[in-house]
Design an enzyme around this catalytic site. Structure first.
Site, PDB file in Angstrom:
ATOM      1  N   ASP A 198       0.837  -1.204   0.000  1.00  0.00           N
ATOM      2  CA  ASP A 198       0.000   0.000   0.000  1.00  0.00           C
ATOM      3  C   ASP A 198       0.868   1.249   0.000  1.00  0.00           C
ATOM      4  OD1 ASP A 198      -2.752  -0.980   0.155  1.00  0.00           O
ATOM      5  OD2 ASP A 198      -2.135  -1.870   2.060  1.00  0.00           O
ATOM      6  N   ASP A 225     -10.366  -5.334  -1.535  1.00  0.00           N
ATOM      7  CA  ASP A 225      -9.398  -4.829  -0.562  1.00  0.00           C
ATOM      8  C   ASP A 225     -10.068  -4.049   0.555  1.00  0.00           C
ATOM      9  OD1 ASP A 225      -7.127  -3.893   0.725  1.00  0.00           O
ATOM     10  OD2 ASP A 225      -6.508  -2.567  -0.905  1.00  0.00           O
TER      11      ASP A 225
HETATM   12  C1  DX5 Z   1      -6.447   0.495   2.725  1.00  0.00           C
HETATM   13  C2  DX5 Z   1      -5.477  -0.465   2.094  1.00  0.00           C
HETATM   14  C3  DX5 Z   1      -5.712  -1.896   2.429  1.00  0.00           C
HETATM   15  C4  DX5 Z   1      -5.615  -2.197   3.886  1.00  0.00           C
HETATM   16  C5  DX5 Z   1      -6.143  -3.561   4.210  1.00  0.00           C
HETATM   17  O1  DX5 Z   1      -6.158   1.767   2.269  1.00  0.00           O
HETATM   18  O2  DX5 Z   1      -5.541  -0.346   0.713  1.00  0.00           O
HETATM   19  O3  DX5 Z   1      -4.852  -2.713   1.667  1.00  0.00           O
HETATM   20  O4  DX5 Z   1      -4.317  -2.104   4.375  1.00  0.00           O
HETATM   21  O5  DX5 Z   1      -6.087  -3.723   5.587  1.00  0.00           O
HETATM   22  P1  DX5 Z   1      -7.265  -4.409   6.414  1.00  0.00           P
HETATM   23  O6  DX5 Z   1      -7.326  -5.835   5.978  1.00  0.00           O
HETATM   24  O7  DX5 Z   1      -6.820  -4.232   7.836  1.00  0.00           O
HETATM   25  O8  DX5 Z   1      -8.533  -3.667   6.102  1.00  0.00           O
HETATM   26 ZN    ZN Z   2      -4.515  -1.841  -0.489  1.00  0.00          ZN
END
Ligand code: DX5
Ligand code: ZN
Length: 212
Positions: free
Chosen positions: A32, A173
């Protein structure tokens, strides 16, 4: 169901987390990247990523949450093991230009859509992408709750792919755990991205198996 693990919400130190994900059965590291403009937080620079992934062989699924994504393409292409580079539809006035730029590198290209963005906006781009990343939380941070009202978009994307013989994978996601991953799978997702549910646990593999 393929699994990509995001390491935003760490419990252990970064080095341990990366090693544990690398040794797991997950297909990808989900990286990310945030610029503090497209979303309020900032994360890694390409130089950071070069160091973090120095001894890693697993493939990377890079999720670029940055304005002017075109500015990053050339540098990210130099990182080893990048399979997908995904940009946000909302991050550029002409996403097709950035998609075409990525197509000129060895990387595959993805388009991500925020929870409030309709699939109809990206229909003209679908023939040109290898991944559609459907956000099930507002981008910017880990640990948020899965928004069930995005599930219809997965179904729509699956139908469009079938009708037109397109080849993109559908990835979801945000807020993925054993229950929400089942919802995404039933709607037609090919891949889920999971962060806190995996990296906040002791046994990563057990969590990964439970979301497949
Ligand atoms: C949010 C990100 C995600 C996030 C997922 O902006 O794009 O990839 O890190 O994390 P969880 O699974 O904790 O929602
Ligand atoms: Zn992400």
């Amino acid at each position: 169901m393929k699994v990509a693990v995001s390491f935003l919400s760490l419990k252990d130190d970064l080095e341990t987390t990366i090693k544990k994900i690398n040794e797991s059965s997950a297909e990808y590291f989900h990286v990310d990247m945030m610029d503090g403009i497209f979303v309020p937080n900032t994360t890694y620079t390409v130089a950071d990523l070069k160091k973090i992934f120095k001894n890693v062989d697993k493939k990377l699924d890079v999720h670029l949450m940055c304005c002017s994504p075109n500015k990053y393409v050339r540098e990210i292409a130099k990182l080893p093991n990048v399979e997908y580079l995904t940009i946000h539809y909302e991050s550029h006035r002409r996403p097709i230009d950035v998609i075409n730029m990525i197509r000129h590198t060895p990387m595959k290209v993805g388009i991500a859509i925020n929870p409030e963005t309709k699939v109809s906006h990206i229909v003209p781009l679908l023939k040109s992408v290898d991944q559609v990343l459907v956000m099930s939380v507002h981008p910017g941070k880990g640990g948020q709750e899965f928004m069930e009202d995005i599930l219809y978009k997965i179904e729509t994307l699956r139908d469009i792919r079938e009708e037109n013989n397109y080849h993109y994978i559908i990835s979801v996601d945000g807020g993925i755990n054993d229950k929400t991953s089942k919802l995404a799978k039933d709607a037609g997702a090919d891949m889920v991205v999971s962060g806190s549910y995996v990296v906040k646990a002791d046994d990563y593999e057990k969590q990964i198996e439970s979301i497949r």
